[in-house]
Design a protein around this motif. Structure first.
Motif, short mmCIF file in Angstrom:
data_model
loop_
_atom_site.label_atom_id
_atom_site.label_comp_id
_atom_site.label_asym_id
_atom_site.label_seq_id
_atom_site.Cartn_x
_atom_site.Cartn_y
_atom_site.Cartn_z
N LEU A 26 0.87 -1.18 0.00
CA LEU A 26 0.00 0.00 0.00
C LEU A 26 0.90 1.23 0.00
O LEU A 26 1.57 1.52 0.99
CB LEU A 26 -0.92 0.01 1.23
N ASN A 27 0.93 1.92 -1.13
CA ASN A 27 1.75 3.13 -1.27
C ASN A 27 0.86 4.36 -1.18
O ASN A 27 -0.23 4.40 -1.75
CB ASN A 27 2.49 3.13 -2.61
N HIS A 28 1.34 5.37 -0.46
CA HIS A 28 0.60 6.61 -0.29
C HIS A 28 1.21 7.70 -1.16
O HIS A 28 2.44 7.88 -1.20
CB HIS A 28 0.63 7.04 1.18
N TYR A 29 0.33 8.46 -1.84
CA TYR A 29 0.75 9.61 -2.63
C TYR A 29 0.00 10.84 -2.10
O TYR A 29 -0.73 10.75 -1.11
CB TYR A 29 0.47 9.37 -4.11
N ASN A 30 0.16 11.98 -2.75
CA ASN A 30 -0.40 13.22 -2.22
C ASN A 30 -1.91 13.15 -2.00
O ASN A 30 -2.42 13.52 -0.95
CB ASN A 30 -0.08 14.39 -3.16
N ASN A 31 -2.64 12.71 -3.00
CA ASN A 31 -4.10 12.73 -2.89
C ASN A 31 -4.74 11.37 -3.16
O ASN A 31 -5.94 11.28 -3.38
CB ASN A 31 -4.69 13.76 -3.86
N HIS A 32 -3.92 10.33 -3.13
CA HIS A 32 -4.47 9.00 -3.40
C HIS A 32 -3.51 7.93 -2.89
O HIS A 32 -2.39 8.23 -2.45
CB HIS A 32 -4.75 8.80 -4.89
#
Length: 323
Positions: A71-77
């Motif tokens: 599970l990778n987190h980015y700025n808005n998703h």
């Protein structure tokens, strides 16, 4: 894109709309959108990526196969990678269908990396539990993860049956049976492959349960906790089955060693019995005068000695369970 849906306040408002309408639906803050793709390319996801603001690396990982569950987190998703699994009950072969999921506040995008990947079971559950869809993306993601983890548990159930068959076969089949060894190695290989799909799910669920997670809602926490409990159970089952297969292999090796020792014991005992007649006849075969040579009683004496010595050795070895 193979399928699409729009939910508003727990009601299904539209289905199978074109990607060009995605921006219009996202303009409504109460709308929740689901998009499903099957074996897309980066170009196929370009329009959706632009509308949702998906990171280029996330899009690349969603398209490329054989990614690690994560599970990778980015700025808005966020981007979640998981595997739905199944086991062939006859061959014990593992079949894994890779699934990528984009997570945003209003949209859930599932990307099946195989033509065999189907979301029918998930959509049927959404239809049966229509009221729960009011919880938004959090609930949609929960049903997807629940289906994935349930497939892991079902696969472990099949492997458990195969391991039980191996346990019975260890004593019912020959320790040198190639069939038993092949089945054991094939089951061990499938179990290791399943372990690589199941083990990372623990970190994924822990990440979703954190309060700083954008999708965190107190109402959905019991659902995600339930999935985490299933993941913990699956991990325990994997380790338990790995220990059982190791024990089965060690038992088979021990049985082979015991069988070899028994064979060597019998061969050694018979060699000792044969050595006595060889010794006696060898003595009378010398080119020097031996008592009894050229006499009938010498022949009978050596014959009786051979018979008595052989019987004595055989009886002694038999009493010691060497024969």
């Amino acid at each position: 894109m193979t399928r699409s849906r729009v939910y508003r306040a727990g009601r299904l408002e539209a289905e199978d709309f074109p990607p060009s309408e995605l921006t219009r639906y996202l303009a409504d803050p109460d709308a929740v959108v689901w998009l499903d793709f099957t074996e897309p390319t980066e170009q196929d996801l370009a329009e959706v990526a632009q509308a949702l603001g998906l990171h280029a690396i996330a899009v690349k990982d969603a398209v490329q196969k054989h990614q690690r569950p994560k599970l990778n987190h980015y700025n808005n998703h966020g981007l979640l990678i998981a595997y739905e699994t199944s086991i062939n009950a006859k061959t014990g072969a593992l079949h894994a269908q890779e699934l990528a999921v984009f997570l945003t506040k209003q949209a859930l995008v599932t990307v099946g990396k195989s033509s065999n990947m189907s979301m029918d079971a998930v959509t049927e559950r959404w239809d049966e539990e229509a009221d729960q869809t009011a919880a938004g993306v959090g609930y949609l993601l929960y049903t997807v993860l629940d289906a994935v983890v349930n497939s892991h548990i079902d696969s472990l159930g099949v492997l458990d049956d195969l391991v039980e068959q191996l346990e019975d076969a260890v004593f019912s089949e020959s320790p040198t049976s190639m069939s038993l060894q092949k089945r054991s190695l094939r089951t061990h290989k499938s179990l290791n492959g399943l372990r690589r799909k199941v083990s990372p799910m623990h970190d994924i669920l822990n990440s979703l349960l954190r309060r700083e997670n954008p999708l965190y809602t107190a109402d959905m926490m019991p659902y995600y906790q339930d999935v985490l409990d299933h993941v913990l159970y699956a991990n325990e089952q994997v380790e338990s089955l790995r220990d059982l297969i190791t024990t089965i292999h060690d038992t088979q090796v021990n049985l082979q060693g015991n069988r070899m020792n028994l064979i060597m014991k019998k061969v050694t005992s018979w060699a000792a019995i044969i050595a006595v007649p060889t010794l006696i006849t060898g003595v009378y075969g010398q080119n020097v005068p031996v008592p009894g040579t050229d006499h009938v009683w010498g022949f009978w004496l050596s014959t009786v000695a051979i018979v008595l010595a052989s019987i004595g050795l055989y009886t002694s070895f038999k009493r010691k369970d060497w024969l």
